[in-house]
Design a protein around this motif. Sequence first.
Motif, PDB file in Angstrom:
ATOM      1  N   GLN A 196      -0.953   7.492  -0.005  1.00  0.00           N
ATOM      2  CA  GLN A 196      -2.324   6.970   0.052  1.00  0.00           C
ATOM      3  C   GLN A 196      -2.818   6.808  -1.374  1.00  0.00           C
ATOM      4  O   GLN A 196      -3.160   7.789  -2.038  1.00  0.00           O
ATOM      5  CB  GLN A 196      -3.232   7.906   0.848  1.00  0.00           C
ATOM      6  CG  GLN A 196      -2.839   8.014   2.315  1.00  0.00           C
ATOM      7  CD  GLN A 196      -3.741   8.965   3.083  1.00  0.00           C
ATOM      8  OE1 GLN A 196      -4.294   9.899   2.521  1.00  0.00           O
ATOM      9  NE2 GLN A 196      -3.893   8.708   4.370  1.00  0.00           N
ATOM     10  N   LYS A 230       0.813  -1.218   0.000  1.00  0.00           N
ATOM     11  CA  LYS A 230       0.000   0.000   0.000  1.00  0.00           C
ATOM     12  C   LYS A 230       0.846   1.268   0.000  1.00  0.00           C
ATOM     13  O   LYS A 230       0.320   2.363   0.152  1.00  0.00           O
ATOM     14  CB  LYS A 230      -1.004   0.000   1.158  1.00  0.00           C
ATOM     15  CG  LYS A 230      -2.003  -1.155   1.059  1.00  0.00           C
ATOM     16  CD  LYS A 230      -2.979  -1.186   2.221  1.00  0.00           C
ATOM     17  CE  LYS A 230      -4.053  -0.131   2.052  1.00  0.00           C
ATOM     18  NZ  LYS A 230      -5.089  -0.249   3.106  1.00  0.00           N
ATOM     19  N   THR A 231       2.164   1.100  -0.196  1.00  0.00           N
ATOM     20  CA  THR A 231       3.047   2.238  -0.449  1.00  0.00           C
ATOM     21  C   THR A 231       3.479   2.218  -1.915  1.00  0.00           C
ATOM     22  O   THR A 231       3.445   3.238  -2.599  1.00  0.00           O
ATOM     23  CB  THR A 231       4.281   2.199   0.464  1.00  0.00           C
ATOM     24  OG1 THR A 231       3.868   2.315   1.823  1.00  0.00           O
ATOM     25  CG2 THR A 231       5.242   3.348   0.141  1.00  0.00           C
ATOM     26  N   PHE A 248      -1.727  11.356  10.256  1.00  0.00           N
ATOM     27  CA  PHE A 248      -2.631  10.261  10.629  1.00  0.00           C
ATOM     28  C   PHE A 248      -3.626  10.680  11.706  1.00  0.00           C
ATOM     29  O   PHE A 248      -4.359   9.845  12.245  1.00  0.00           O
ATOM     30  CB  PHE A 248      -1.820   9.047  11.103  1.00  0.00           C
ATOM     31  CG  PHE A 248      -0.979   8.425  10.023  1.00  0.00           C
ATOM     32  CD1 PHE A 248      -1.504   7.456   9.185  1.00  0.00           C
ATOM     33  CD2 PHE A 248       0.313   8.847   9.815  1.00  0.00           C
ATOM     34  CE1 PHE A 248      -0.750   6.882   8.186  1.00  0.00           C
ATOM     35  CE2 PHE A 248       1.100   8.299   8.809  1.00  0.00           C
ATOM     36  CZ  PHE A 248       0.563   7.323   7.982  1.00  0.00           C
ATOM     37  N   ASP A 276       2.769   4.160   3.953  1.00  0.00           N
ATOM     38  CA  ASP A 276       1.341   4.440   4.113  1.00  0.00           C
ATOM     39  C   ASP A 276       0.899   4.282   5.560  1.00  0.00           C
ATOM     40  O   ASP A 276      -0.264   4.522   5.873  1.00  0.00           O
ATOM     41  CB  ASP A 276       0.512   3.464   3.272  1.00  0.00           C
ATOM     42  CG  ASP A 276       0.533   2.057   3.867  1.00  0.00           C
ATOM     43  OD1 ASP A 276      -0.515   1.580   4.344  1.00  0.00           O
ATOM     44  OD2 ASP A 276       1.613   1.449   3.881  1.00  0.00           O
ATOM     45  N   SER A 277       1.828   3.858   6.453  1.00  0.00           N
ATOM     46  CA  SER A 277       1.409   3.401   7.778  1.00  0.00           C
ATOM     47  C   SER A 277       2.118   4.098   8.937  1.00  0.00           C
ATOM     48  O   SER A 277       3.339   4.276   8.924  1.00  0.00           O
ATOM     49  CB  SER A 277       1.643   1.893   7.886  1.00  0.00           C
ATOM     50  OG  SER A 277       1.339   1.423   9.176  1.00  0.00           O
ATOM     51  N   SER A 334       0.250  11.595  -2.355  1.00  0.00           N
ATOM     52  CA  SER A 334       1.293  11.570  -1.335  1.00  0.00           C
ATOM     53  C   SER A 334       1.418  12.934  -0.673  1.00  0.00           C
ATOM     54  O   SER A 334       1.099  13.964  -1.276  1.00  0.00           O
ATOM     55  CB  SER A 334       2.641  11.160  -1.947  1.00  0.00           C
ATOM     56  OG  SER A 334       3.028  12.064  -2.965  1.00  0.00           O
TER      57      SER A 334
END
Length: 202
Positions: free
Chosen positions: A183, A11-12, A200, A165-166, A187
């Motif tokens: 995302q 997911k990146t 976040f 992404d985390s 970015s």
Amino acid sequence: MKKCLGFDFDKTLTYRDTLFGFFRHCARKNLFYPVKLLLYFTAMVAAKLKLISNTRLKEIGVRLFLAGKSREEIKTCAESYAKTIPLNKLYRSLDFADGNRYVIVSASFEEYVRMLFPVHVQVIASKLAYEDGKVTGVARNCYAQEKATFVRSEGIETFDCFYTDSISDLVLVKMSRESVVVQGDTSVACSNSKAFVECFGK
């Protein structure tokens, strides 16, 4: 000047998580397959509820879907699976021959992540364990805080920029001069770890 650029994988550089897909891709589709899926989904819920660790979840997945497969079977499966992974705009924009140092740090298994990058791109990822040439479990889980341990074991103390992404990669962001939150195909650049956390809403 040559830069050291770090990237999470799932997911990146991809549009979705890839680990479960790897299990499904490699699994033998027999009468027990639906039962194994149910057991794994139950384990996933337990991991979400913090009843079992991420490492334990991976071990369960390996035992259900990969245990007993030979290195050659895993290699063949990894090669075919890698071709099915949808890679995002960021991945497609990267020029791995531009002279910078590229480091991929992934909780997914090196066996298939490695297939998606030129040989000079460094891949630091989770690994399967083998005994007598057969899969037996998880040799290492490159996840959360452990990512920094494995990165430092490769002699890397600082990234010029780390892409992820985390929020779980905060430990690597703290090792980076800058970071980028990814995302999908968008970015957001962050100048420091505080700005990264704010992305976040923490």
